[in-house]
Design an enzyme around this catalytic site. Structure first.
Site, PDB file in Angstrom:
ATOM      1  N   ASP A  66       0.802  -1.222   0.000  1.00  0.00           N
ATOM      2  CA  ASP A  66       0.000   0.000   0.000  1.00  0.00           C
ATOM      3  C   ASP A  66       0.836   1.273   0.000  1.00  0.00           C
ATOM      4  O   ASP A  66       0.302   2.358  -0.233  1.00  0.00           O
ATOM      5  CB  ASP A  66      -0.962  -0.014   1.205  1.00  0.00           C
ATOM      6  CG  ASP A  66      -1.996  -1.119   1.052  1.00  0.00           C
ATOM      7  OD1 ASP A  66      -2.481  -1.316  -0.070  1.00  0.00           O
ATOM      8  OD2 ASP A  66      -2.288  -1.792   2.057  1.00  0.00           O
ATOM      9  N   HIS A 160      -9.999  -2.701  -1.365  1.00  0.00           N
ATOM     10  CA  HIS A 160      -9.171  -2.186  -2.460  1.00  0.00           C
ATOM     11  C   HIS A 160      -9.586  -2.814  -3.795  1.00  0.00           C
ATOM     12  O   HIS A 160     -10.190  -3.893  -3.814  1.00  0.00           O
ATOM     13  CB  HIS A 160      -7.702  -2.577  -2.235  1.00  0.00           C
ATOM     14  CG  HIS A 160      -7.019  -1.866  -1.118  1.00  0.00           C
ATOM     15  ND1 HIS A 160      -6.298  -2.521  -0.136  1.00  0.00           N
ATOM     16  CD2 HIS A 160      -6.904  -0.540  -0.830  1.00  0.00           C
ATOM     17  CE1 HIS A 160      -5.781  -1.636   0.702  1.00  0.00           C
ATOM     18  NE2 HIS A 160      -6.136  -0.431   0.315  1.00  0.00           N
ATOM     19  N   CYS A 247      -0.579  -7.878  -0.963  1.00  0.00           N
ATOM     20  CA  CYS A 247      -0.280  -6.715  -0.116  1.00  0.00           C
ATOM     21  C   CYS A 247       0.984  -6.871   0.727  1.00  0.00           C
ATOM     22  O   CYS A 247       1.470  -5.889   1.270  1.00  0.00           O
ATOM     23  CB  CYS A 247      -1.467  -6.348   0.743  1.00  0.00           C
ATOM     24  SG  CYS A 247      -2.085  -7.667   1.708  1.00  0.00           S
TER      25      CYS A 247
HETATM   26  C1  CIR Z   1      -5.820  -1.991   6.228  1.00  0.00           C
HETATM   27  O1  CIR Z   1      -7.027  -1.942   6.470  1.00  0.00           O
HETATM   28  O2  CIR Z   1      -5.224  -1.045   5.727  1.00  0.00           O
HETATM   29  C2  CIR Z   1      -5.059  -3.249   6.551  1.00  0.00           C
HETATM   30  N1  CIR Z   1      -5.591  -3.830   7.743  1.00  0.00           N
HETATM   31  C3  CIR Z   1      -5.101  -4.228   5.404  1.00  0.00           C
HETATM   32  C4  CIR Z   1      -4.368  -3.760   4.183  1.00  0.00           C
HETATM   33  C5  CIR Z   1      -4.351  -4.759   3.105  1.00  0.00           C
HETATM   34  N2  CIR Z   1      -3.674  -4.236   1.960  1.00  0.00           N
HETATM   35  C6  CIR Z   1      -3.847  -4.684   0.734  1.00  0.00           C
HETATM   36  O3  CIR Z   1      -4.653  -5.566   0.494  1.00  0.00           O
HETATM   37  N3  CIR Z   1      -3.146  -4.113  -0.226  1.00  0.00           N
END
Ligand code: CIR
Length: 256
Positions: A66, A160, A247
């Site tokens: 991210d 996402h 991610c």
């Molecule tokens: C969030 O809500 O930001 C994190 N708990 C999970 C992020 C997952 N990221 C992704 O799938 N790229």
């Protein structure tokens, strides 16, 4: 040869951001072991894994995807939509600076790498709860000189864009049509997730291998029927934090 930047699971992962899931206890030791196995899959697929140290005060910091968009020519450091996640970018930027010139998404823009699906020279970017129109416009302006097209895609019902659609083979996407429009992918073969596994679209294609959560056997069978074999990895504890297999890494082509 690829480089995969990862980050050790934070001991604070139990305090992660959660938008579409109920909170369940996360076994940190198991999460760390599962993450190691994920890294071993990356190594088996030809990546050199560069693991950043854990960030004890940043619960979601294992989800490095991210924090940046990495292309052959440059990297764009994001401004994550969740304020708690913004401090994650500094250390990723330091790691990427050895490999790519860096650009940055600026306030009030927000962008999460999980919203960016790159297919050739087009980047589909989810307009989600995390990535806003300003951030998407900034990305478009940064990438236009390099010949990349940026297409905004409405995302509803999930975190996402790549929760809803991911590439699994040169011409094939895995998709949950409940969360993303299906009329954007006319040039692609589509495989639908099994209806009992709505979270099953997130797969990580590396070279000609696919890393895929063991939690979705029915969708995995659909992939097998279409000739796509995957490397299953048990990421049950990361799934509780809304993480998937894309991610947990930033994959970049090693430049000669
Ligand atoms: C969030 O809500 O930001 C994190 N708990 C999970 C992020 C997952 N990221 C992704 O799938 N790229």
């Amino acid at each position: 040869m690829h480089i995969a930047i990862t980050r050790e699971v934070s001991p604070a992962i139990g305090r992660c951001e959660l938008t579409h899931l109920d909170r369940r206890p996360i076994d940190v030791t198991l999460a760390q072991a599962q993450h190691r196995q994920y890294e071993e899959c990356l190594t088996a697929l030809g990546c050199r894994v560069e693991r950043l140290p854990a960030e004890p005060d940043l619960p979601d910091s294992v989800f490095v995807e991210d924090t940046a968009i990495v292309l052959d020519e440059l990297a764009v450091i994001t401004r994550p939509g969740a304020a708690s996640r913004r401090p994650e970018t500094a250390s990723v930027a330091r790691a990427l600076a050895s490999y790519r010139p860096l650009h940055h998404i600026q306030a009030p823009g927000t962008l999460d790498g999980g919203d960016v699906l790159r297919l050739g020279h087009t980047l589909f970017v989810g307009q989600s709860g995390r990535s806003n129109a300003v951030g998407i416009d900034q990305l478009r302006a940064l990438l236009r000189p390099w010949g990349y097209r940026v297409e905004a895609v409405p995302v509803t019902g999930c975190l996402h864009l790549k929760s809803a659609v991911a590439q699994v083979a040169p011409n094939t996407l895995l998709i949950n049509r409940d969360w993303v429009p299906d009329d954007l992918w006319a040039d692609w073969d589509l495989i639908d997730v099994d209806p009992a596994e709505p979270f099953a679209a997130n797969a990580l294609l590396v070279g000609d291998g696919v890393i895929y959560p063991a939690a979705y056997p029915a969708t995995r069978e659909r992939l097998r029927e279409r000739g796509i074999r995957v490397r299953p990895v048990d990421v049950s504890e990361l799934i509780k934090a809304a993480g998937g297999v894309t991610c947990c890494s930033l994959i970049l082509a090693a430049r000669p």
